[in-house]
Design a protein around this motif. Structure first.
Motif, PDB file in Angstrom:
ATOM      1  N   SER A 165      -1.316  12.552   4.624  1.00  0.00           N
ATOM      2  CA  SER A 165      -0.984  13.531   5.656  1.00  0.00           C
ATOM      3  C   SER A 165      -0.157  12.899   6.783  1.00  0.00           C
ATOM      4  O   SER A 165       0.819  13.476   7.253  1.00  0.00           O
ATOM      5  CB  SER A 165      -2.273  14.135   6.217  1.00  0.00           C
ATOM      6  N   LEU A 166      -0.542  11.699   7.180  1.00  0.00           N
ATOM      7  CA  LEU A 166       0.192  10.999   8.237  1.00  0.00           C
ATOM      8  C   LEU A 166       1.600  10.617   7.780  1.00  0.00           C
ATOM      9  O   LEU A 166       2.559  10.693   8.549  1.00  0.00           O
ATOM     10  CB  LEU A 166      -0.585   9.757   8.685  1.00  0.00           C
ATOM     11  N   GLU A 167       1.718  10.238   6.518  1.00  0.00           N
ATOM     12  CA  GLU A 167       3.041   9.917   5.967  1.00  0.00           C
ATOM     13  C   GLU A 167       3.949  11.139   6.010  1.00  0.00           C
ATOM     14  O   GLU A 167       5.113  11.054   6.398  1.00  0.00           O
ATOM     15  CB  GLU A 167       2.888   9.400   4.526  1.00  0.00           C
ATOM     16  N   ALA A 207       6.510   5.042   7.316  1.00  0.00           N
ATOM     17  CA  ALA A 207       6.080   6.025   6.310  1.00  0.00           C
ATOM     18  C   ALA A 207       5.948   5.366   4.939  1.00  0.00           C
ATOM     19  O   ALA A 207       4.979   5.620   4.210  1.00  0.00           O
ATOM     20  CB  ALA A 207       7.068   7.193   6.264  1.00  0.00           C
ATOM     21  N   ASP A 208       6.896   4.491   4.597  1.00  0.00           N
ATOM     22  CA  ASP A 208       6.819   3.778   3.317  1.00  0.00           C
ATOM     23  C   ASP A 208       5.555   2.919   3.249  1.00  0.00           C
ATOM     24  O   ASP A 208       4.896   2.849   2.211  1.00  0.00           O
ATOM     25  CB  ASP A 208       8.049   2.889   3.115  1.00  0.00           C
ATOM     26  N   ASN A 209       5.215   2.290   4.374  1.00  0.00           N
ATOM     27  CA  ASN A 209       4.009   1.463   4.399  1.00  0.00           C
ATOM     28  C   ASN A 209       2.744   2.302   4.240  1.00  0.00           C
ATOM     29  O   ASN A 209       1.773   1.863   3.624  1.00  0.00           O
ATOM     30  CB  ASN A 209       3.944   0.631   5.675  1.00  0.00           C
ATOM     31  N   LEU A 210       2.754   3.516   4.786  1.00  0.00           N
ATOM     32  CA  LEU A 210       1.600   4.398   4.591  1.00  0.00           C
ATOM     33  C   LEU A 210       1.427   4.753   3.118  1.00  0.00           C
ATOM     34  O   LEU A 210       0.304   4.860   2.624  1.00  0.00           O
ATOM     35  CB  LEU A 210       1.721   5.659   5.445  1.00  0.00           C
ATOM     36  N   ILE A 211       2.536   4.946   2.425  1.00  0.00           N
ATOM     37  CA  ILE A 211       2.466   5.231   0.985  1.00  0.00           C
ATOM     38  C   ILE A 211       1.864   4.039   0.241  1.00  0.00           C
ATOM     39  O   ILE A 211       1.018   4.209  -0.642  1.00  0.00           O
ATOM     40  CB  ILE A 211       3.872   5.571   0.419  1.00  0.00           C
ATOM     41  N   ILE A 212       2.268   2.844   0.623  1.00  0.00           N
ATOM     42  CA  ILE A 212       1.714   1.640  -0.009  1.00  0.00           C
ATOM     43  C   ILE A 212       0.211   1.568   0.256  1.00  0.00           C
ATOM     44  O   ILE A 212      -0.579   1.309  -0.661  1.00  0.00           O
ATOM     45  CB  ILE A 212       2.444   0.381   0.511  1.00  0.00           C
ATOM     46  N   LYS A 256       3.740  13.628   8.088  1.00  0.00           N
ATOM     47  CA  LYS A 256       4.086  13.866   9.494  1.00  0.00           C
ATOM     48  C   LYS A 256       5.215  12.943   9.947  1.00  0.00           C
ATOM     49  O   LYS A 256       6.124  13.371  10.654  1.00  0.00           O
ATOM     50  CB  LYS A 256       2.864  13.678  10.390  1.00  0.00           C
ATOM     51  N   LEU A 257       5.148  11.678   9.535  1.00  0.00           N
ATOM     52  CA  LEU A 257       6.230  10.753   9.889  1.00  0.00           C
ATOM     53  C   LEU A 257       7.558  11.200   9.291  1.00  0.00           C
ATOM     54  O   LEU A 257       8.601  11.096   9.929  1.00  0.00           O
ATOM     55  CB  LEU A 257       5.898   9.335   9.422  1.00  0.00           C
ATOM     56  N   ARG A 258       7.524  11.709   8.061  1.00  0.00           N
ATOM     57  CA  ARG A 258       8.771  12.198   7.435  1.00  0.00           C
ATOM     58  C   ARG A 258       9.323  13.396   8.210  1.00  0.00           C
ATOM     59  O   ARG A 258      10.541  13.541   8.357  1.00  0.00           O
ATOM     60  CB  ARG A 258       8.533  12.579   5.975  1.00  0.00           C
ATOM     61  N   LEU A 259       8.436  14.252   8.726  1.00  0.00           N
ATOM     62  CA  LEU A 259       8.889  15.385   9.542  1.00  0.00           C
ATOM     63  C   LEU A 259       9.499  14.909  10.856  1.00  0.00           C
ATOM     64  O   LEU A 259      10.516  15.446  11.311  1.00  0.00           O
ATOM     65  CB  LEU A 259       7.737  16.356   9.810  1.00  0.00           C
ATOM     66  N   VAL A 260       8.873  13.916  11.460  1.00  0.00           N
ATOM     67  CA  VAL A 260       9.423  13.335  12.696  1.00  0.00           C
ATOM     68  C   VAL A 260      10.806  12.753  12.408  1.00  0.00           C
ATOM     69  O   VAL A 260      11.750  12.957  13.173  1.00  0.00           O
ATOM     70  CB  VAL A 260       8.474  12.261  13.275  1.00  0.00           C
ATOM     71  N   PHE A 261      10.933  12.039  11.291  1.00  0.00           N
ATOM     72  CA  PHE A 261      12.224  11.476  10.898  1.00  0.00           C
ATOM     73  C   PHE A 261      13.269  12.577  10.787  1.00  0.00           C
ATOM     74  O   PHE A 261      14.382  12.433  11.295  1.00  0.00           O
ATOM     75  CB  PHE A 261      12.096  10.737   9.561  1.00  0.00           C
ATOM     76  N   LYS A 262      12.908  13.681  10.137  1.00  0.00           N
ATOM     77  CA  LYS A 262      13.861  14.788   9.973  1.00  0.00           C
ATOM     78  C   LYS A 262      14.267  15.366  11.323  1.00  0.00           C
ATOM     79  O   LYS A 262      15.443  15.659  11.550  1.00  0.00           O
ATOM     80  CB  LYS A 262      13.273  15.870   9.083  1.00  0.00           C
TER      81      LYS A 262
END
Length: 103
Positions: free
Chosen positions: A71-73, A49-54, A75-81
């Motif tokens: 949007s994908l970032e 997710a951090d790499n998507l932000i970069i 989604k990854l944060r939601l998966v993490f949660k």
């Protein structure tokens, strides 16, 4: 070579998987093994997710691509949660299991 068929593995992948799990089963508490795998997964998801932000901040992207990455970032944060919530529930189960073993 090995091929993945649904949730089943065949060939060398199955041997690798079995040797990993058998080693853990012999030498470690199953809850600790679960926790290790989940913690490693959470770390990888967070880095992804951090790499998507970069990537999102790159000036070489058009607005549509930038929006998709954002949007994908999310989604990854939601998966993490979700994984973190599962991890906490399993930790509670492990705690109760260990307490039950003591009594």
């Amino acid at each position: 070579t090995a091929y993945e068929i649904g949730v089943r593995l065949v060939g060398s992948e199955m041997c690798i998987r079995d040797s990993i799990y058998n080693e853990h089963e012999k030498n470690a508490d199953k809850f600790k093994v679960f926790d290790q795998f989940v913690d490693e997964s959470k770390e990888k998801i967070s880095k992804a997710a951090d790499n998507l932000i970069i990537l999102h901040k790159s000036d070489k992207l058009n607005d549509e691509t930038r929006s998709t990455l954002k949007s994908l970032e999310k989604k990854l944060r939601l998966v993490f949660k979700e994984i973190d919530d599962i991890d906490k529930e399993v930790e509670d189960i492990a705690r109760r299991f260990r307490l039950d073993k003591l009594s």
